[in-house]
Design an enzyme around this catalytic site. Structure first.
Site, PDB file in Angstrom:
ATOM      1  N   ASN A 418       0.821  -1.410   0.023  1.00  0.00           N
ATOM      2  CA  ASN A 418      -0.021   0.096  -0.005  1.00  0.00           C
ATOM      3  C   ASN A 418       0.835   1.323   0.096  1.00  0.00           C
ATOM      4  O   ASN A 418       0.480   2.301  -0.457  1.00  0.00           O
ATOM      5  CB  ASN A 418      -0.905  -0.047   1.261  1.00  0.00           C
ATOM      6  N   ASP A 494      -0.211  -6.279   4.443  1.00  0.00           N
ATOM      7  CA  ASP A 494      -0.324  -5.175   5.126  1.00  0.00           C
ATOM      8  C   ASP A 494      -1.572  -4.177   4.820  1.00  0.00           C
ATOM      9  O   ASP A 494      -1.451  -3.983   3.432  1.00  0.00           O
ATOM     10  CB  ASP A 494       0.982  -4.440   5.174  1.00  0.00           C
ATOM     11  N   GLU A 523      -4.736  -7.973   6.446  1.00  0.00           N
ATOM     12  CA  GLU A 523      -4.995  -7.065   7.601  1.00  0.00           C
ATOM     13  C   GLU A 523      -6.182  -6.202   7.172  1.00  0.00           C
ATOM     14  O   GLU A 523      -5.989  -5.281   6.448  1.00  0.00           O
ATOM     15  CB  GLU A 523      -3.773  -6.385   7.865  1.00  0.00           C
TER      16      GLU A 523
END
Length: 766
Positions: A418, A494, A523
């Protein structure tokens, strides 16, 4: 409007309209607090709530102000948020204000009646009175801040442990079919299409906004394109209006449209965009794929959705590399003694500790990010393909993975798609040159210094993985690099919620094609309604719902056994069978369980026992098994900040370890491997006693039945367990796996004395 644009325009309303107005009315700059935080408590629970502006007169709250953009409505929901903040202040703020620059509403906090415009500083003293608010109104305000005892509040879908922000653009229920021009939200059926399925696509639109609705789609992985009913790339379907629906709470109507995409071959990735067209005014509206996208691309995979069997049975040991074990002092650069310093842990230390992990009973390890970067935790990355010198090098990583595999320990990497560090060469080049090939890899709001970032952290610019070359690099040059060359077994994604579903469908295709049993899990902190949308793309996600229920039941007793049981059952029902939930009690982004339990290891043991009887991947955060806690709470009562670093103390070794706790965890790992019934989703409740905190249930599969007993009260309890109708009733004797104590079964009943906060796992005596 995406959330970054909303924030920008709200700041403009604040800076260009509200603040000048306040100054003109006599308020001084020092009397205005921006993004004011308030710590509120309910029972033993604490959270922070925020509001945009707080006016203080003579050190007393006077006005609470919520700011919205000019295109946003002032809703009843927004009003409830602001009034809750005003009523929870001490003393109460007598006035609360909502404004979008075009419209301003000022209310009495006590009566909720509109009083007119914002009063001047001279006039506001008339409202400053020492008047207590009723307990009923205060309780109502708390209820708006804290969700109900059940996790599954339809509006919030959040536990009371979640941070709540009063500003409306953080409202998880803000975007709905009734307040959006066109709304899709991945509303298609079936949710996991196979090659036999036509897929029904449903879209809502504001009543009479459009008279045509088109869907453009491709099945060759290219991006679909079209406008005003004309196909540029791919194929077209026209959706038909089916019926009109009325908002039950407000005077609004929406139209529902539907069409069916034809069945496709297994392995096909279907990508589509949706356009609403107003032929009379020659205007197009494109559906957004989520709140922070513009013209959204949706996609799904045609597949027989399967997830790795080994992951369903795995016990994963989470390792924060810098805080685990220092195996090579020669790489101890820049060490310090604060929570944010490097402290010396490295890959060699993990290699040296593999026997420890194996003996514990873990079957996999999850490594924190080891990539070259700017911080000990590894998330501020400057090179995604190189091991940071503080931890070792790429050769040592390969050695670690090989040695782990030799011990039948699988290795999971923490993958960060990200964002990157602001010092990453790609981002620096994009800041320096708009013509750079990396410019479109990032979303600049005002080049070069204003850009989308990760959760307001300017040091972490968001990577635009919907841009083709950025996506190609992330999937095929990063992820596949580690999978192919280092033979990793899984990737923990993540902040998976930060990337589009279209990204994840391609990610799954790219990795599963090379390694079918790689474990891809995410996540996603959001509630089940959002998390389940990743089924078919990810193999599973961390269970950020039940993790809070564990604390509410086993630490604070703010949930009953029935509440917790209902949460477990809800999660079983809401997710597809193949979707794997990662169960855990704590991790690196929250206060450790033992710290919140004030060091009471009985509560930790009881919660862990319950955890290990649930289906899904089991996670142990390094050190939890030997009593690692922390020295400071992650929540700062003075600033409202959260300092996750406090939950990342260095691992305890040698005599500092709690050996009794270690052996308890060792037994849990052993029993979970030996008894497949503990890994199954099937459970039969025998006793659910909220008054006495007793929960007795049977976990079963085709071959086994295991009796689990939990006493969640701090007192001794004698219970009689009636096993009538269960296979166990035919046995003569049961034995407690934890202490080898034997129990006779007479007339299908077994009598057991439970110590305070004690759990038992009973099986048939061999």
């Amino acid at each position: 409007m995406d959330k970054f644009t909303k924030a920008k325009y709200r700041n403009l309303v604040r800076d260009k309209y509200i603040l000048p107005k306040l100054y003109k009315l006599g308020y001084k700059e020092e009397e205005i607090t921006f993004d004011a935080k308030l710590l509120v408590e309910k029972g033993r629970r604490k959270i922070y709530v925020n509001t945009d502006l707080l006016i203080m007169i003579d050190n007393k709250p006077a006005m609470v102000i919520s700011v919205r953009a000019g295109t946003e409505e002032l809703t009843e929901h927004n009003k409830e948020q602001v009034i809750s903040y005003a009523r929870l202040l001490n003393p109460v703020a007598p006035l609360f204000v909502m404004s979008n620059g075009l419209k301003t509403e000022v209310y009495s906090t006590y009566s909720e009646q509109i009083i007119g415009g914002i009063p001047s500083k001279d006039k506001i003293t008339e409202y400053l009175k020492e008047e207590e608010i009723s307990n009923t109104l205060k309780d109502r305000a708390l209820d708006k801040v804290f969700s109900s005892v059940s996790l599954w509040d339809e509006i919030y879908r959040k536990s009371p442990y979640h941070h709540v922000n009063m500003r409306s653009f953080y409202n998880p229920g803000e975007k709905t079919s009734f307040n959006t021009d066109l709304f899709h939200n991945y509303n298609y059926s079936p949710n996991l299409p196979t090659d036999n399925d036509q897929v029904s696509i449903r879209v809502s639109s504001k009543r009479k906004l459009i008279d045509r609705l088109y869907l453009y789609y491709t099945v060759d992985n290219t991006f679909p394109k079209g406008e005003k009913g004309e196909v540029v790339n791919g194929n077209k379907l026209e959706l038909k209006r089916k019926y009109t629906e009325a908002d039950p709470q407000e005077d609004r109507l929406i139209d529902w449209w539907e069409a069916k995409l034809p069945a496709q071959e297994k392995g096909t990735r279907v990508r589509y965009i949706i356009e609403g067209y107003d032929t009379k005014n020659d205007r197009s509206y494109f559906v957004e794929d989520k709140v922070d996208s513009q013209k959204g691309s949706f996609s799904y995979l045609v597949q027989d959705y399967q997830t790795p069997q080994w992951a369903k049975e795995a016990i994963v040991y989470q390792i924060f590399i810098d805080r685990f074990c220092d195996g090579d002092p020669s790489n101890n650069y820049d060490l310090g003694y604060t929570a944010t310093d490097y402290q010396g842990g490295d890959l060699q230390g993990i290699i040296d500790s593999l026997d420890y992990i194996k003996n514990l009973g873990a079957t996999a390890i999850w490594l924190s990010p080891f990539y070259e970067g700017m911080a000990y935790h590894g998330y501020h990355i400057t090179n995604f393909l190189k091991v940071d010198k503080h931890f070792g090098d790429n050769k040592l990583l390969k050695e670690l993975i090989d040695q782990a595999h030799s011990l039948d320990i699988k290795v999971i990497l923490d993958f960060v798609p990200n964002h990157c560090s602001k010092d990453h060469p790609f981002f620096l080049e994009a800041q320096q040159d708009k013509e750079s090939e990396y410019y479109n890899w990032f979303n600049f709001v005002n080049w070069p210094d204003e850009y989308e970032d990760f959760c307001g952290v300017k040091e972490l610019p968001h990577i635009n993985n919907d841009y083709p070359s950025a996506r190609d690099y992330t999937i095929y040059q990063q992820a596949l690099y580690w999978v192919k060359n280092y033979k990793v077994d899984g990737l923990r994604m993540d902040y998976a919620y930060g990337l589009s579903h279209d990204f994840w469908t391609e990610f799954r295709m790219g990795l599963k094609e090379f390694k079918s049993d790689i474990y891809i899990f995410g996540e996603v902190w959001e509630g089940p309604g959002i998390t389940r949308e990743f089924a078919g793309e990810l193999d599973g996600c961390f269970d950020f719902s039940l993790v809070w229920s564990f604390r509410e039941l086993f630490i604070h007793s703010s949930k009953t056994i029935s509440d917790f049981r209902d949460d477990v059952d809800y999660l079983i029902d809401v997710y597809p069978d193949e979707f794997i939930l990662g169960r855990f009690l704590d991790n690196h982004d929250m206060t450790r369980f033992l710290w919140e339990a004030e060091g009471d290891k009985r509560k930790l043991k009881l919660a862990a026992l319950c955890q290990f009887t649930l289906a899904g991947t089991q996670f142990i955060y390094y050190g939890t098994e030997v009593g690692v806690s922390q020295h400071n709470d992650c929540r700062d009562d003075n600033t409202g900040g959260i300092i996750f670093d406090y939950s990342r103390d260095f691992m305890l070794w040698g005599e500092e370890q709690d050996k009794d706790l270690y052996h308890f965890y060792q037994k849990l790992c052993q029993f979970r491997k030996e008894y497949g019934a503990l890994r199954s989703k099937e459970r039969i409740d025998i006793i659910v006693d909220d008054n006495n905190g007793i929960w007795v249930y049977i976990k079963k599969n085709l071959d086994q039945e295991v009796l689990v007993i939990i006493n969640n009260q701090d007192n001794k309890s004698d219970i009689e367990v009636d096993l009538s109708g269960q296979n166990l009733s035919q046995e003569d004797q049961l034995v407690d796996l934890l202490n080898d104590q034997e129990y006779m079964i007479r007339d299908s009943k077994v009598n057991i004395t439970l110590n305070p906060l004690e759990g038992k796992i009973l099986v048939v005596h061999d």
